[in-house]
Write a protein that holds these residues in place. Sequence first.
Motif, mmCIF file in Angstrom:
data_model
loop_
_atom_site.group_PDB
_atom_site.id
_atom_site.type_symbol
_atom_site.label_atom_id
_atom_site.label_comp_id
_atom_site.label_asym_id
_atom_site.label_seq_id
_atom_site.Cartn_x
_atom_site.Cartn_y
_atom_site.Cartn_z
ATOM 1 N N ARG A 86 0.827 -1.212 0.000
ATOM 2 C CA ARG A 86 0.000 0.000 0.000
ATOM 3 C C ARG A 86 0.862 1.262 0.000
ATOM 4 O O ARG A 86 0.522 2.226 -0.681
ATOM 5 C CB ARG A 86 -0.947 -0.020 1.184
ATOM 6 N N SER A 127 2.275 1.610 -3.554
ATOM 7 C CA SER A 127 1.204 1.992 -4.471
ATOM 8 C C SER A 127 0.770 3.438 -4.233
ATOM 9 O O SER A 127 0.548 4.194 -5.183
ATOM 10 C CB SER A 127 0.025 1.038 -4.283
ATOM 11 N N SER A 128 0.664 3.826 -2.981
ATOM 12 C CA SER A 128 0.255 5.200 -2.649
ATOM 13 C C SER A 128 1.275 6.229 -3.120
ATOM 14 O O SER A 128 0.900 7.321 -3.557
ATOM 15 C CB SER A 128 0.052 5.345 -1.134
ATOM 16 N N GLN A 158 0.381 9.233 -5.429
ATOM 17 C CA GLN A 158 0.683 10.588 -4.969
ATOM 18 C C GLN A 158 1.421 11.369 -6.051
ATOM 19 O O GLN A 158 1.119 12.540 -6.309
ATOM 20 C CB GLN A 158 1.528 10.541 -3.688
#
Length: 158
Positions: free
Chosen positions: A119, A122-123, A127
Amino acid sequence: MPTPVPRAPASSDVIEIERALNRISYLNSRVRQHDRLMAMAGLRLDRAAVALLRQMADSDPMRPGELASRLEVEASHVTRQVQQLQRAGYVSRAPDPDDRRAQRVELTPAGRDAIDRIRATSSRGMQMALAEWTPAELQRLATLFHGMVDDFLAHATT
Protein backbone atom coordinates in the motif's frame (compact mmCIF):
# COMPACT_ATOMS: atom_id res chain seq x y z
CA MET A 1 -31.77 -15.73 -14.43
CA PRO A 2 -29.50 -12.79 -15.39
CA THR A 3 -30.63 -9.25 -14.68
CA PRO A 4 -32.03 -7.71 -17.86
CA VAL A 5 -29.98 -4.98 -19.48
CA PRO A 6 -31.77 -1.60 -19.40
CA ARG A 7 -33.27 -0.65 -22.75
CA ALA A 8 -32.55 3.07 -22.50
CA PRO A 9 -29.10 3.95 -23.80
CA ALA A 10 -26.54 5.03 -21.24
CA SER A 11 -25.86 8.73 -20.96
CA SER A 12 -22.65 10.04 -22.47
CA ASP A 13 -21.37 10.71 -18.93
CA VAL A 14 -21.94 7.09 -17.88
CA ILE A 15 -20.22 5.90 -21.06
CA GLU A 16 -17.19 8.09 -20.30
CA ILE A 17 -17.07 6.85 -16.70
CA GLU A 18 -17.17 3.26 -17.93
CA ARG A 19 -14.36 3.98 -20.40
CA ALA A 20 -12.23 5.61 -17.70
CA LEU A 21 -12.79 2.70 -15.32
CA ASN A 22 -11.75 0.25 -18.02
CA ARG A 23 -8.57 2.25 -18.61
CA ILE A 24 -7.79 2.27 -14.87
CA SER A 25 -8.52 -1.44 -14.61
CA TYR A 26 -6.26 -2.19 -17.57
CA LEU A 27 -3.42 -0.05 -16.22
CA ASN A 28 -3.74 -1.55 -12.76
CA SER A 29 -3.91 -5.18 -13.91
CA ARG A 30 -0.95 -5.22 -16.27
CA VAL A 31 1.64 -7.83 -15.37
CA ARG A 32 4.48 -5.34 -15.75
CA GLN A 33 2.75 -2.94 -13.36
CA HIS A 34 2.33 -5.70 -10.78
CA ASP A 35 5.94 -6.82 -11.19
CA ARG A 36 7.17 -3.24 -10.77
CA LEU A 37 5.03 -2.78 -7.63
CA MET A 38 6.36 -6.03 -6.13
CA ALA A 39 9.96 -5.08 -6.92
CA MET A 40 9.54 -1.66 -5.33
CA ALA A 41 7.88 -3.22 -2.27
CA GLY A 42 10.59 -5.89 -2.07
CA LEU A 43 8.11 -8.77 -2.30
CA ARG A 44 7.50 -11.79 -4.51
CA LEU A 45 3.73 -12.28 -4.55
CA ASP A 46 1.41 -12.96 -7.46
CA ARG A 47 -1.64 -10.81 -8.15
CA ALA A 48 -4.06 -13.30 -6.62
CA ALA A 49 -2.07 -13.39 -3.37
CA VAL A 50 -2.02 -9.59 -3.22
CA ALA A 51 -5.80 -9.43 -3.75
CA LEU A 52 -6.31 -11.91 -0.94
CA LEU A 53 -3.97 -10.05 1.42
CA ARG A 54 -5.65 -6.73 0.61
CA GLN A 55 -9.09 -8.19 1.38
CA MET A 56 -7.87 -9.72 4.62
CA ALA A 57 -6.24 -6.47 5.71
CA ASP A 58 -9.58 -4.70 5.39
CA SER A 59 -11.56 -7.33 7.31
CA ASP A 60 -11.70 -9.23 10.55
CA PRO A 61 -10.46 -12.82 10.42
CA MET A 62 -12.86 -14.88 8.31
CA ARG A 63 -13.46 -18.35 6.99
CA PRO A 64 -11.93 -19.16 3.61
CA GLY A 65 -15.41 -19.56 2.10
CA GLU A 66 -16.35 -16.04 3.15
CA LEU A 67 -13.09 -14.75 1.73
CA ALA A 68 -13.85 -16.49 -1.57
CA SER A 69 -17.31 -14.96 -1.60
CA ARG A 70 -15.94 -11.46 -1.02
CA LEU A 71 -13.38 -11.90 -3.79
CA GLU A 72 -15.99 -13.54 -6.01
CA VAL A 73 -13.78 -16.54 -6.78
CA GLU A 74 -14.07 -20.28 -6.25
CA ALA A 75 -13.40 -21.54 -2.73
CA SER A 76 -10.75 -23.95 -4.04
CA HIS A 77 -8.82 -20.97 -5.44
CA VAL A 78 -8.77 -19.30 -2.01
CA THR A 79 -7.82 -22.56 -0.31
CA ARG A 80 -4.74 -22.91 -2.53
CA GLN A 81 -3.76 -19.27 -2.04
CA VAL A 82 -4.22 -19.50 1.73
CA GLN A 83 -2.04 -22.63 1.84
CA GLN A 84 0.72 -20.88 -0.11
CA LEU A 85 0.48 -17.72 2.00
CA GLN A 86 0.49 -19.79 5.18
CA ARG A 87 3.65 -21.63 4.08
CA ALA A 88 5.25 -18.25 3.34
CA GLY A 89 4.28 -16.97 6.80
CA TYR A 90 1.84 -14.27 5.66
CA VAL A 91 -1.36 -15.78 7.08
CA SER A 92 -2.36 -18.16 9.84
CA ARG A 93 -5.42 -20.21 10.63
CA ALA A 94 -7.21 -20.23 13.95
CA PRO A 95 -10.31 -22.05 15.17
CA ASP A 96 -13.54 -20.14 14.59
CA PRO A 97 -14.83 -19.21 18.06
CA ASP A 98 -18.41 -19.67 16.79
CA ASP A 99 -17.75 -23.16 15.40
CA ARG A 100 -14.62 -25.00 16.54
CA ARG A 101 -14.88 -27.33 13.51
CA ALA A 102 -14.25 -24.37 11.19
CA GLN A 103 -11.20 -22.15 10.86
CA ARG A 104 -10.68 -18.48 10.25
CA VAL A 105 -7.78 -17.03 8.32
CA GLU A 106 -5.92 -13.95 9.51
CA LEU A 107 -2.84 -11.96 8.63
CA THR A 108 0.34 -12.62 10.56
CA PRO A 109 2.68 -9.74 11.43
CA ALA A 110 4.62 -10.62 8.24
CA GLY A 111 1.39 -10.47 6.24
CA ARG A 112 0.48 -7.11 7.76
CA ASP A 113 3.98 -5.82 6.95
CA ALA A 114 3.69 -7.06 3.36
CA ILE A 115 0.35 -5.36 2.76
CA ASP A 116 1.59 -2.17 4.41
CA ARG A 117 4.60 -2.16 2.06
CA ILE A 118 2.38 -2.80 -0.97
CA ARG A 119 0.00 0.00 0.00
CA ALA A 120 2.82 2.44 0.77
CA THR A 121 4.48 1.73 -2.58
CA SER A 122 1.20 1.99 -4.47
CA SER A 123 0.25 5.20 -2.65
CA ARG A 124 3.59 6.83 -3.51
CA GLY A 125 2.93 6.22 -7.20
CA MET A 126 -0.57 7.57 -6.92
CA GLN A 127 0.68 10.59 -4.97
CA MET A 128 3.10 11.41 -7.79
CA ALA A 129 0.41 10.98 -10.44
CA LEU A 130 -2.03 13.24 -8.57
CA ALA A 131 0.51 15.79 -7.35
CA GLU A 132 -1.14 18.64 -9.26
CA TRP A 133 -4.58 18.01 -7.78
CA THR A 134 -5.75 20.22 -4.90
CA PRO A 135 -6.62 18.66 -1.54
CA ALA A 136 -10.28 19.51 -2.18
CA GLU A 137 -10.19 17.71 -5.55
CA LEU A 138 -8.56 14.66 -3.99
CA GLN A 139 -11.12 14.57 -1.20
CA ARG A 140 -13.99 14.91 -3.69
CA LEU A 141 -12.55 12.13 -5.88
CA ALA A 142 -12.16 9.81 -2.88
CA THR A 143 -15.74 10.51 -1.79
CA LEU A 144 -17.08 9.90 -5.29
CA PHE A 145 -15.09 6.69 -5.72
CA HIS A 146 -16.28 5.28 -2.40
CA GLY A 147 -19.86 6.21 -3.24
CA MET A 148 -19.56 4.57 -6.65
CA VAL A 149 -18.16 1.36 -5.16
CA ASP A 150 -20.93 1.30 -2.55
CA ASP A 151 -23.54 1.74 -5.29
CA PHE A 152 -21.94 -1.00 -7.40
CA LEU A 153 -22.00 -3.37 -4.42
CA ALA A 154 -25.62 -2.50 -3.60
CA HIS A 155 -26.67 -3.06 -7.20
CA ALA A 156 -24.74 -6.34 -7.46
CA THR A 157 -26.66 -7.85 -4.53
CA THR A 158 -30.12 -7.01 -5.89
